[in-house]
Design a protein around this motif. Sequence first.
Motif, PDB file in Angstrom:
ATOM      1  N   ILE A 166       0.862  -1.180   0.000  1.00 28.22           N
ATOM      2  CA  ILE A 166       0.000   0.000   0.000  1.00 28.22           C
ATOM      3  C   ILE A 166       0.903   1.236   0.000  1.00 28.22           C
ATOM      4  CG2 ILE A 166      -0.161   0.158   2.519  1.00 28.22           C
ATOM      5  CD1 ILE A 166      -3.152   0.991   2.108  1.00 28.22           C
ATOM      6  N   ALA A 167       0.396   2.317  -0.580  1.00 24.36           N
ATOM      7  CA  ALA A 167       1.201   3.547  -0.672  1.00 24.36           C
ATOM      8  C   ALA A 167       1.570   4.041   0.736  1.00 24.36           C
ATOM      9  CB  ALA A 167       0.434   4.621  -1.430  1.00 24.36           C
ATOM     10  N   ALA A 168       2.827   4.380   0.900  1.00 22.49           N
ATOM     11  CA  ALA A 168       3.337   4.787   2.225  1.00 22.49           C
ATOM     12  C   ALA A 168       2.680   6.059   2.728  1.00 22.49           C
ATOM     13  CB  ALA A 168       4.850   4.951   2.163  1.00 22.49           C
ATOM     14  N   ASP A 169       2.337   6.982   1.818  1.00 24.34           N
ATOM     15  CA  ASP A 169       1.763   8.264   2.251  1.00 24.34           C
ATOM     16  C   ASP A 169       0.246   8.214   2.375  1.00 24.34           C
ATOM     17  OD1 ASP A 169       1.236   7.974  -0.429  1.00 24.34           O
ATOM     18  OD2 ASP A 169       1.932   9.976  -1.024  1.00 24.34           O
ATOM     19  N   GLU A 170      -0.337   7.021   2.320  1.00 18.91           N
ATOM     20  CA  GLU A 170      -1.797   6.871   2.418  1.00 18.91           C
ATOM     21  C   GLU A 170      -2.208   6.055   3.641  1.00 18.91           C
ATOM     22  OE1 GLU A 170      -3.879   8.466   0.537  1.00 18.91           O
ATOM     23  OE2 GLU A 170      -2.444   9.244  -0.917  1.00 18.91           O
ATOM     24  N   VAL A 171      -1.293   5.870   4.587  1.00 18.21           N
ATOM     25  CA  VAL A 171      -1.619   5.079   5.767  1.00 18.21           C
ATOM     26  C   VAL A 171      -1.218   5.820   7.042  1.00 18.21           C
ATOM     27  CG1 VAL A 171      -1.435   2.850   4.594  1.00 18.21           C
ATOM     28  CG2 VAL A 171       0.594   3.863   5.666  1.00 18.21           C
ATOM     29  N   ARG A 172      -1.837   5.401   8.134  1.00 17.68           N
ATOM     30  CA  ARG A 172      -1.477   5.895   9.464  1.00 17.68           C
ATOM     31  C   ARG A 172      -0.879   4.712  10.242  1.00 17.68           C
ATOM     32  NH1 ARG A 172      -5.956   8.827  13.171  1.00 17.68           N
ATOM     33  NH2 ARG A 172      -5.792  10.260  11.386  1.00 17.68           N
ATOM     34  N   LEU A 173       0.357   4.867  10.751  1.00 22.21           N
ATOM     35  CA  LEU A 173       1.040   3.797  11.464  1.00 22.21           C
ATOM     36  C   LEU A 173       0.908   4.020  12.972  1.00 22.21           C
ATOM     37  CD1 LEU A 173       4.293   3.548   9.285  1.00 22.21           C
ATOM     38  CD2 LEU A 173       2.213   2.154   9.132  1.00 22.21           C
ATOM     39  N   LEU A 174       0.501   2.970  13.673  1.00 18.83           N
ATOM     40  CA  LEU A 174       0.223   3.063  15.103  1.00 18.83           C
ATOM     41  C   LEU A 174       0.864   1.897  15.849  1.00 18.83           C
ATOM     42  CD1 LEU A 174      -3.588   3.912  14.889  1.00 18.83           C
ATOM     43  CD2 LEU A 174      -1.724   5.551  15.265  1.00 18.83           C
ATOM     44  N   THR A 175       1.128   2.131  17.126  1.00 20.70           N
ATOM     45  CA  THR A 175       1.568   1.058  18.005  1.00 20.70           C
ATOM     46  C   THR A 175       0.363   0.239  18.436  1.00 20.70           C
ATOM     47  OG1 THR A 175       1.294   2.437  19.959  1.00 20.70           O
ATOM     48  CG2 THR A 175       3.457   2.508  18.867  1.00 20.70           C
ATOM     49  N   ARG A 176       0.612  -0.770  19.245  1.00 19.41           N
ATOM     50  CA  ARG A 176      -0.521  -1.578  19.698  1.00 19.41           C
ATOM     51  C   ARG A 176      -1.473  -0.750  20.558  1.00 19.41           C
ATOM     52  NH1 ARG A 176      -2.644  -6.886  19.854  1.00 19.41           N
ATOM     53  NH2 ARG A 176      -4.675  -6.511  20.795  1.00 19.41           N
ATOM     54  N   ALA A 177      -0.953   0.092  21.383  1.00 19.73           N
ATOM     55  CA  ALA A 177      -1.834   0.945  22.195  1.00 19.73           C
ATOM     56  C   ALA A 177      -2.637   1.882  21.305  1.00 19.73           C
ATOM     57  CB  ALA A 177      -1.010   1.740  23.209  1.00 19.73           C
ATOM     58  N   GLY A 178      -1.968   2.447  20.311  1.00 19.53           N
ATOM     59  CA  GLY A 178      -2.671   3.327  19.376  1.00 19.53           C
ATOM     60  C   GLY A 178      -3.718   2.560  18.573  1.00 19.53           C
ATOM     61  N   TYR A 179      -3.409   1.320  18.232  1.00 20.32           N
ATOM     62  CA  TYR A 179      -4.370   0.475  17.503  1.00 20.32           C
ATOM     63  C   TYR A 179      -5.622   0.278  18.350  1.00 20.32           C
ATOM     64  CZ  TYR A 179      -6.539  -3.860  15.864  1.00 20.32           C
ATOM     65  OH  TYR A 179      -7.446  -4.802  15.441  1.00 20.32           O
ATOM     66  N   ASP A 180      -5.446  -0.108  19.602  1.00 18.86           N
ATOM     67  CA  ASP A 180      -6.600  -0.361  20.465  1.00 18.86           C
ATOM     68  C   ASP A 180      -7.474   0.882  20.605  1.00 18.86           C
ATOM     69  OD1 ASP A 180      -5.768  -2.953  20.840  1.00 18.86           O
ATOM     70  OD2 ASP A 180      -4.686  -2.501  22.714  1.00 18.86           O
ATOM     71  N   GLN A 181      -6.837   2.021  20.739  1.00 17.42           N
ATOM     72  CA  GLN A 181      -7.596   3.269  20.888  1.00 17.42           C
ATOM     73  C   GLN A 181      -8.307   3.647  19.597  1.00 17.42           C
ATOM     74  OE1 GLN A 181      -5.153   6.562  22.163  1.00 17.42           O
ATOM     75  NE2 GLN A 181      -6.901   7.994  22.290  1.00 17.42           N
ATOM     76  N   TYR A 182      -7.626   3.460  18.497  1.00 18.25           N
ATOM     77  CA  TYR A 182      -8.211   3.854  17.194  1.00 18.25           C
ATOM     78  C   TYR A 182      -9.344   2.906  16.801  1.00 18.25           C
ATOM     79  CZ  TYR A 182      -8.178   5.955  12.510  1.00 18.25           C
ATOM     80  OH  TYR A 182      -8.516   6.652  11.365  1.00 18.25           O
ATOM     81  N   ILE A 183      -9.156   1.616  17.034  1.00 17.58           N
ATOM     82  CA  ILE A 183     -10.184   0.648  16.640  1.00 17.58           C
ATOM     83  C   ILE A 183     -11.422   0.792  17.527  1.00 17.58           C
ATOM     84  CG2 ILE A 183      -9.666  -1.359  18.109  1.00 17.58           C
ATOM     85  CD1 ILE A 183     -10.156  -1.618  14.346  1.00 17.58           C
ATOM     86  N   ALA A 184     -11.224   1.335  18.755  1.00 14.90           N
ATOM     87  CA  ALA A 184     -12.375   1.557  19.640  1.00 14.90           C
ATOM     88  C   ALA A 184     -13.129   2.812  19.259  1.00 14.90           C
ATOM     89  CB  ALA A 184     -11.908   1.650  21.095  1.00 14.90           C
ATOM     90  N   GLY A 185     -12.518   3.656  18.447  1.00 21.45           N
ATOM     91  CA  GLY A 185     -13.177   4.898  18.019  1.00 21.45           C
ATOM     92  C   GLY A 185     -13.637   4.825  16.578  1.00 21.45           C
ATOM     93  N   GLU A 186     -12.952   5.544  15.711  1.00 20.18           N
ATOM     94  CA  GLU A 186     -13.391   5.651  14.311  1.00 20.18           C
ATOM     95  C   GLU A 186     -12.794   4.595  13.391  1.00 20.18           C
ATOM     96  OE1 GLU A 186     -12.181   9.442  12.855  1.00 20.18           O
ATOM     97  OE2 GLU A 186     -10.253   9.405  13.933  1.00 20.18           O
ATOM     98  N   GLY A 187     -11.769   3.913  13.821  1.00 22.26           N
ATOM     99  CA  GLY A 187     -11.171   2.865  12.979  1.00 22.26           C
ATOM    100  C   GLY A 187     -12.002   1.588  12.985  1.00 22.26           C
ATOM    101  N   PHE A 188     -11.803   0.742  11.984  1.00 24.51           N
ATOM    102  CA  PHE A 188     -12.539  -0.534  11.918  1.00 24.51           C
ATOM    103  C   PHE A 188     -11.676  -1.572  11.190  1.00 24.51           C
ATOM    104  CE2 PHE A 188     -13.721   2.091   8.318  1.00 24.51           C
ATOM    105  CZ  PHE A 188     -13.651   1.232   7.228  1.00 24.51           C
ATOM    106  N   GLY A 189     -11.974  -2.813  11.471  1.00 22.96           N
ATOM    107  CA  GLY A 189     -11.240  -3.913  10.830  1.00 22.96           C
ATOM    108  C   GLY A 189     -11.704  -4.162   9.406  1.00 22.96           C
ATOM    109  N   LYS A 190     -10.970  -5.020   8.705  1.00 19.62           N
ATOM    110  CA  LYS A 190     -11.322  -5.343   7.316  1.00 19.62           C
ATOM    111  C   LYS A 190     -12.644  -6.104   7.275  1.00 19.62           C
ATOM    112  CE  LYS A 190      -7.306  -7.335   6.416  1.00 19.62           C
ATOM    113  NZ  LYS A 190      -6.492  -6.829   7.560  1.00 19.62           N
ATOM    114  N   PRO A 191     -13.588  -5.667   6.425  1.00 25.29           N
ATOM    115  CA  PRO A 191     -14.848  -6.405   6.286  1.00 25.29           C
ATOM    116  C   PRO A 191     -14.602  -7.809   5.744  1.00 25.29           C
ATOM    117  CG  PRO A 191     -15.034  -4.193   5.363  1.00 25.29           C
ATOM    118  CD  PRO A 191     -13.579  -4.420   5.621  1.00 25.29           C
ATOM    119  N   ALA A 192     -15.578  -8.700   5.938  1.00 26.25           N
ATOM    120  CA  ALA A 192     -15.438 -10.099   5.499  1.00 26.25           C
ATOM    121  C   ALA A 192     -15.235 -10.209   3.991  1.00 26.25           C
ATOM    122  CB  ALA A 192     -16.668 -10.892   5.931  1.00 26.25           C
ATOM    123  N   TYR A 193     -15.918  -9.371   3.206  1.00 27.21           N
ATOM    124  CA  TYR A 193     -15.786  -9.465   1.750  1.00 27.21           C
ATOM    125  C   TYR A 193     -14.389  -9.055   1.303  1.00 27.21           C
ATOM    126  CZ  TYR A 193     -16.192  -4.369   1.082  1.00 27.21           C
ATOM    127  OH  TYR A 193     -15.978  -3.007   1.101  1.00 27.21           O
TER     128      TYR A 193
END
Length: 204
Positions: A166-193
């Motif tokens: 994936i393009a390097a300038d199109e992503v946000r890189l986070l630590t595990r703590a940042g992942y947990d916080q982001y996924i609990a807010g506006e972030g989401f996992g990959k859909p099944a499809y």
Amino acid sequence: MYPPNRKPLTKSNTYKNKPKASNSYKKAPAPAKENSLMGMAVVGLIMGAGMAFVSGVKASEQQPTPQPQPNPTPQPQPKPQPTQIPVVSKPGAGGAATYAFVDSWNGEGIYAATSPIYSTLTGNGRNHITQLKDKCFVGLWTGKKQNDMLEMWMRTSAGNEFNYWIAADEVRLLTRAGYDQYIAGEGFGKPAYVVKTIVEYFTR
């Protein structure tokens, strides 16, 4: 004496019985030559048929009796070879895991390869797999960067592992703590499809 005007009987005027006319028509016998030719032809036909019969008998005796062919043993069909999944690169062992999320309002594509030549449609990515929406979890960064693209790693619930870019300038890189916080807010996992599309791309 003799009556008047009557001549005495003499040898010349004595009545004689005329012999009965015989039938002069007789059936002409068949010429002996034609009969002999017909006989020879009949004998020739009989002899020819006899010789043909004898020849057929001899030929049949000379022909070998056909032997029944055994049924061929069915050969096992080779099993289809499973699609070879390339060896995947995993996040560096012992290092802090780096989680990536799409950071692009119109989403971003993931690719199976990269190219040094930039394209206005795909950037430096090649072999487009699918499109991810903004704030969607992309995967863990393996630490590899190439042609302004980052290599990602993912593992499915079935244990299958894959790499993509994936393009390097199109992503946000986070630590595990940042992942947990982001996924609990506006972030989401990959859909099944999306997961299904990735798996089918690499295993088709």
